[in-house]
Design a protein around this motif. Structure first.
Motif, PDB file in Angstrom:
ATOM      1  N   GLY A 143       0.787  -1.307   0.027  1.00 36.95           N
ATOM      2  CA  GLY A 143      -0.042  -0.026   0.087  1.00 36.95           C
ATOM      3  C   GLY A 143       0.900   1.306   0.113  1.00 36.95           C
ATOM      4  N   ARG A 144       1.900   1.236   0.853  1.00 39.79           N
ATOM      5  CA  ARG A 144       2.841   2.304   0.858  1.00 39.79           C
ATOM      6  C   ARG A 144       3.361   2.683  -0.404  1.00 39.79           C
ATOM      7  NH1 ARG A 144       3.979   0.252   5.939  1.00 39.79           N
ATOM      8  NH2 ARG A 144       6.096  -0.469   5.113  1.00 39.79           N
ATOM      9  N   LEU A 145       3.768   1.605  -1.177  1.00 38.39           N
ATOM     10  CA  LEU A 145       4.472   1.782  -2.474  1.00 38.39           C
ATOM     11  C   LEU A 145       3.630   2.290  -3.700  1.00 38.39           C
ATOM     12  CD1 LEU A 145       6.825  -1.351  -2.002  1.00 38.39           C
ATOM     13  CD2 LEU A 145       7.534   1.088  -2.085  1.00 38.39           C
ATOM     14  N   VAL A 146       2.297   1.666  -3.487  1.00 36.36           N
ATOM     15  CA  VAL A 146       1.355   1.955  -4.629  1.00 36.36           C
ATOM     16  C   VAL A 146       0.988   3.362  -4.340  1.00 36.36           C
ATOM     17  CG1 VAL A 146      -0.688   1.182  -5.598  1.00 36.36           C
ATOM     18  CG2 VAL A 146       0.925  -0.522  -5.120  1.00 36.36           C
ATOM     19  N   TYR A 147       0.478   3.936  -3.268  1.00 35.95           N
ATOM     20  CA  TYR A 147      -0.164   5.020  -2.611  1.00 35.95           C
ATOM     21  C   TYR A 147       0.162   6.190  -3.732  1.00 35.95           C
ATOM     22  CZ  TYR A 147      -2.230   8.969   0.338  1.00 35.95           C
ATOM     23  OH  TYR A 147      -2.589   9.866   0.528  1.00 35.95           O
ATOM     24  N   PRO A 148       1.447   6.406  -4.010  1.00 32.38           N
ATOM     25  CA  PRO A 148       1.783   7.801  -4.421  1.00 32.38           C
ATOM     26  C   PRO A 148       1.087   7.856  -6.045  1.00 32.38           C
ATOM     27  CG  PRO A 148       3.694   6.664  -3.496  1.00 32.38           C
ATOM     28  CD  PRO A 148       2.525   5.825  -3.370  1.00 32.38           C
ATOM     29  N   PHE A 149       1.156   6.549  -6.572  1.00 27.13           N
ATOM     30  CA  PHE A 149       0.626   6.831  -8.167  1.00 27.13           C
ATOM     31  C   PHE A 149      -0.696   6.172  -8.329  1.00 27.13           C
ATOM     32  CE2 PHE A 149       3.305   2.901  -7.863  1.00 27.13           C
ATOM     33  CZ  PHE A 149       2.723   2.109  -8.335  1.00 27.13           C
ATOM     34  N   ALA A 150      -1.401   5.572  -7.210  1.00 20.61           N
ATOM     35  CA  ALA A 150      -2.666   5.034  -7.463  1.00 20.61           C
ATOM     36  C   ALA A 150      -3.765   6.222  -7.791  1.00 20.61           C
ATOM     37  CB  ALA A 150      -3.321   4.395  -5.840  1.00 20.61           C
ATOM     38  N   ASP A 151      -4.706   5.625  -8.643  1.00 24.01           N
ATOM     39  CA  ASP A 151      -5.931   6.708  -9.111  1.00 24.01           C
ATOM     40  C   ASP A 151      -6.940   6.739  -8.110  1.00 24.01           C
ATOM     41  OD1 ASP A 151      -4.894   7.393 -11.834  1.00 24.01           O
ATOM     42  OD2 ASP A 151      -4.771   5.342 -11.917  1.00 24.01           O
ATOM     43  N   LEU A 152      -7.157   5.357  -7.443  1.00 24.18           N
ATOM     44  CA  LEU A 152      -8.082   5.178  -6.382  1.00 24.18           C
ATOM     45  C   LEU A 152      -7.503   4.560  -5.295  1.00 24.18           C
ATOM     46  CD1 LEU A 152     -10.782   5.844  -5.213  1.00 24.18           C
ATOM     47  CD2 LEU A 152     -11.888   3.786  -6.618  1.00 24.18           C
ATOM     48  N   PHE A 153      -7.189   4.742  -4.071  1.00 21.75           N
ATOM     49  CA  PHE A 153      -6.714   4.117  -3.117  1.00 21.75           C
ATOM     50  C   PHE A 153      -7.909   4.348  -1.912  1.00 21.75           C
ATOM     51  CE2 PHE A 153      -4.000   3.370   0.601  1.00 21.75           C
ATOM     52  CZ  PHE A 153      -3.080   2.666   0.199  1.00 21.75           C
ATOM     53  N   ILE A 154      -8.378   3.138  -1.658  1.00 22.05           N
ATOM     54  CA  ILE A 154      -9.495   2.855  -0.596  1.00 22.05           C
ATOM     55  C   ILE A 154      -9.018   2.126   0.692  1.00 22.05           C
ATOM     56  CG2 ILE A 154     -11.629   1.711  -0.243  1.00 22.05           C
ATOM     57  CD1 ILE A 154     -12.090   1.717  -3.400  1.00 22.05           C
ATOM     58  N   VAL A 155      -9.257   2.840   1.716  1.00 20.56           N
ATOM     59  CA  VAL A 155      -9.053   2.118   3.124  1.00 20.56           C
ATOM     60  C   VAL A 155     -10.397   1.677   3.596  1.00 20.56           C
ATOM     61  CG1 VAL A 155      -6.862   3.300   3.314  1.00 20.56           C
ATOM     62  CG2 VAL A 155      -8.799   4.377   4.209  1.00 20.56           C
ATOM     63  N   GLN A 156     -10.382   1.134   4.588  1.00 21.35           N
ATOM     64  CA  GLN A 156     -11.549   0.374   5.127  1.00 21.35           C
ATOM     65  C   GLN A 156     -11.547   0.755   6.761  1.00 21.35           C
ATOM     66  OE1 GLN A 156     -12.659  -3.542   4.045  1.00 21.35           O
ATOM     67  NE2 GLN A 156     -10.518  -3.563   3.054  1.00 21.35           N
ATOM     68  N   TRP A 157     -10.772   1.513   7.379  1.00 25.09           N
ATOM     69  CA  TRP A 157     -10.772   2.167   8.494  1.00 25.09           C
ATOM     70  C   TRP A 157     -10.510   3.712   8.718  1.00 25.09           C
ATOM     71  CZ3 TRP A 157     -12.560  -0.980  12.217  1.00 25.09           C
ATOM     72  CH2 TRP A 157     -12.457  -2.381  12.008  1.00 25.09           C
ATOM     73  N   PRO A 158     -11.466   4.353   9.337  1.00 28.03           N
ATOM     74  CA  PRO A 158     -11.319   5.742   9.477  1.00 28.03           C
ATOM     75  C   PRO A 158      -9.966   6.173   9.878  1.00 28.03           C
ATOM     76  CG  PRO A 158     -13.066   5.205  10.872  1.00 28.03           C
ATOM     77  CD  PRO A 158     -12.754   3.841  10.130  1.00 28.03           C
ATOM     78  N   ALA A 159      -9.351   5.442  10.797  1.00 21.96           N
ATOM     79  CA  ALA A 159      -8.190   5.988  11.217  1.00 21.96           C
ATOM     80  C   ALA A 159      -7.134   6.004  10.366  1.00 21.96           C
ATOM     81  CB  ALA A 159      -7.614   5.037  12.558  1.00 21.96           C
ATOM     82  N   LEU A 160      -7.152   5.035   9.228  1.00 21.87           N
ATOM     83  CA  LEU A 160      -6.161   4.917   8.194  1.00 21.87           C
ATOM     84  C   LEU A 160      -6.498   6.064   7.383  1.00 21.87           C
ATOM     85  CD1 LEU A 160      -3.671   3.382   7.772  1.00 21.87           C
ATOM     86  CD2 LEU A 160      -5.177   1.875   6.178  1.00 21.87           C
ATOM     87  N   GLN A 161      -7.679   6.278   7.185  1.00 27.80           N
ATOM     88  CA  GLN A 161      -7.829   7.584   5.952  1.00 27.80           C
ATOM     89  C   GLN A 161      -7.509   8.929   6.658  1.00 27.80           C
ATOM     90  OE1 GLN A 161     -10.436  10.167   6.040  1.00 27.80           O
ATOM     91  NE2 GLN A 161      -9.847  10.876   4.126  1.00 27.80           N
ATOM     92  N   ALA A 162      -7.421   9.134   7.826  1.00 25.63           N
ATOM     93  CA  ALA A 162      -7.034  10.113   8.479  1.00 25.63           C
ATOM     94  C   ALA A 162      -5.719  10.815   8.480  1.00 25.63           C
ATOM     95  CB  ALA A 162      -7.502  10.323   9.818  1.00 25.63           C
ATOM     96  N   LYS A 163      -4.965   9.636   8.269  1.00 26.32           N
ATOM     97  CA  LYS A 163      -3.404   9.701   8.010  1.00 26.32           C
ATOM     98  C   LYS A 163      -3.056   9.822   6.539  1.00 26.32           C
ATOM     99  CE  LYS A 163      -2.102   6.677  12.036  1.00 26.32           C
ATOM    100  NZ  LYS A 163      -1.407   5.567  12.371  1.00 26.32           N
ATOM    101  N   HIS A 164      -3.737   9.799   5.740  1.00 26.50           N
ATOM    102  CA  HIS A 164      -3.370   9.883   4.266  1.00 26.50           C
ATOM    103  C   HIS A 164      -4.626  10.315   3.346  1.00 26.50           C
ATOM    104  CE1 HIS A 164      -0.436   6.857   5.304  1.00 26.50           C
ATOM    105  NE2 HIS A 164      -1.151   6.289   5.945  1.00 26.50           N
ATOM    106  N   ARG A 165      -4.338  11.803   3.106  1.00 26.40           N
ATOM    107  CA  ARG A 165      -5.158  12.745   2.482  1.00 26.40           C
ATOM    108  C   ARG A 165      -5.940  11.997   1.324  1.00 26.40           C
ATOM    109  NH1 ARG A 165      -0.984  16.093   2.451  1.00 26.40           N
ATOM    110  NH2 ARG A 165      -0.868  15.978   0.326  1.00 26.40           N
ATOM    111  N   LYS A 166      -5.047  11.151   0.294  1.00 22.77           N
ATOM    112  CA  LYS A 166      -5.610  10.889  -0.764  1.00 22.77           C
ATOM    113  C   LYS A 166      -6.736   9.711  -0.531  1.00 22.77           C
ATOM    114  CE  LYS A 166      -3.295   8.721  -4.662  1.00 22.77           C
ATOM    115  NZ  LYS A 166      -2.116   8.745  -5.484  1.00 22.77           N
ATOM    116  N   ALA A 167      -6.329   8.694   0.531  1.00 17.08           N
ATOM    117  CA  ALA A 167      -7.220   7.676   0.708  1.00 17.08           C
ATOM    118  C   ALA A 167      -8.671   7.871   0.714  1.00 17.08           C
ATOM    119  CB  ALA A 167      -6.707   6.900   1.967  1.00 17.08           C
ATOM    120  N   ILE A 168      -9.296   7.191   0.439  1.00 21.93           N
ATOM    121  CA  ILE A 168     -11.006   7.292   0.541  1.00 21.93           C
ATOM    122  C   ILE A 168     -11.365   6.212   1.455  1.00 21.93           C
ATOM    123  CG2 ILE A 168     -13.198   6.830  -0.590  1.00 21.93           C
ATOM    124  CD1 ILE A 168     -11.687   7.938  -3.353  1.00 21.93           C
ATOM    125  N   TYR A 169     -12.150   6.485   2.463  1.00 24.68           N
ATOM    126  CA  TYR A 169     -12.787   5.699   3.509  1.00 24.68           C
ATOM    127  C   TYR A 169     -13.964   5.108   2.989  1.00 24.68           C
ATOM    128  CZ  TYR A 169     -15.121   4.182   7.290  1.00 24.68           C
ATOM    129  OH  TYR A 169     -15.995   3.436   8.338  1.00 24.68           O
TER     130      TYR A 169
END
Length: 174
Positions: A143-169
């Motif tokens: 996830g850390r390696l793909v995050y910078p160039f992912a078009d859609l990055f989905i997380v399943q926990w709000p705590a993880l989304q809060a740490k990563h602006r581009k992530a969608i909870y």
């Protein structure tokens, strides 16, 4: 029966689905069940994985490539070994991506997702990454390696989304 004049049938999206062993495969197949059969699925599985192919429920061709890093628990590849395995994976994936020409690469965590997503991006595919449901506080290495160039990055926990602006909870998907 052919479609009525003026109504074109929407072409299927070609999706390269990266499966991992165990929980990664189970979660990805649950997600595909939700997406349904309206897409053209192609599956990428680690060459060493003998279980995932038998669990596929939606039809599509299966391709295999070597893992970019060792799967031995508690063992970390040295940098030269990891680099060699990654280059080998990329070399095996290149003809697969040329053949499939995916419009999207869908992955959720196995190490093979990283080179598949990178090459997919080079081929113009949208990169959709769903962080594993087991990742509550920190992203996986993939996830850390793909995050910078992912078009859609989905997380399943709000705590993880809060740490990563581009992530969608998206709540618990898998």
């Amino acid at each position: 029966a052919s479609p009525r004049p003026g109504k074109r049938r929407k072409p299927m999206t070609r999706v390269l689905v990266v499966l991992g062993e165990g929980g990664h495969t189970r979660q990805m197949l649950q997600l595909l069940d939700q997406l349904g059969p309206q897409h053209e699925y192609h599956y990428l599985i680690a060459a060493e994985d003998r279980l995932s192919e038998g669990k596929i429920r939606l039809p599509g061709p299966v391709y295999r490539a070597g893992r970019p890093r060792s799967k031995v628990q508690g063992h970390t590849d040295s940098l030269p070994v990891a680099a060699w395995h990654t280059l080998r994976s990329l070399a095996q994936l290149l003809p697969i991506l040329r053949q499939v020409r995916p419009q999207a690469v869908l992955a959720n965590g196995p190490a093979l997702a990283v080179p598949a997503a990178l090459l997919g991006k080079c081929f113009g595919a949208a990169i959709i990454y769903v962080e594993s449901a087991s990742r509550v506080q920190q992203m996986s290495t993939s996830g850390r390696l793909v995050y910078p160039f992912a078009d859609l990055f989905i997380v399943q926990w709000p705590a993880l989304q809060a740490k990563h602006r581009k992530a969608i909870y998206a709540g618990r998907l898998l």
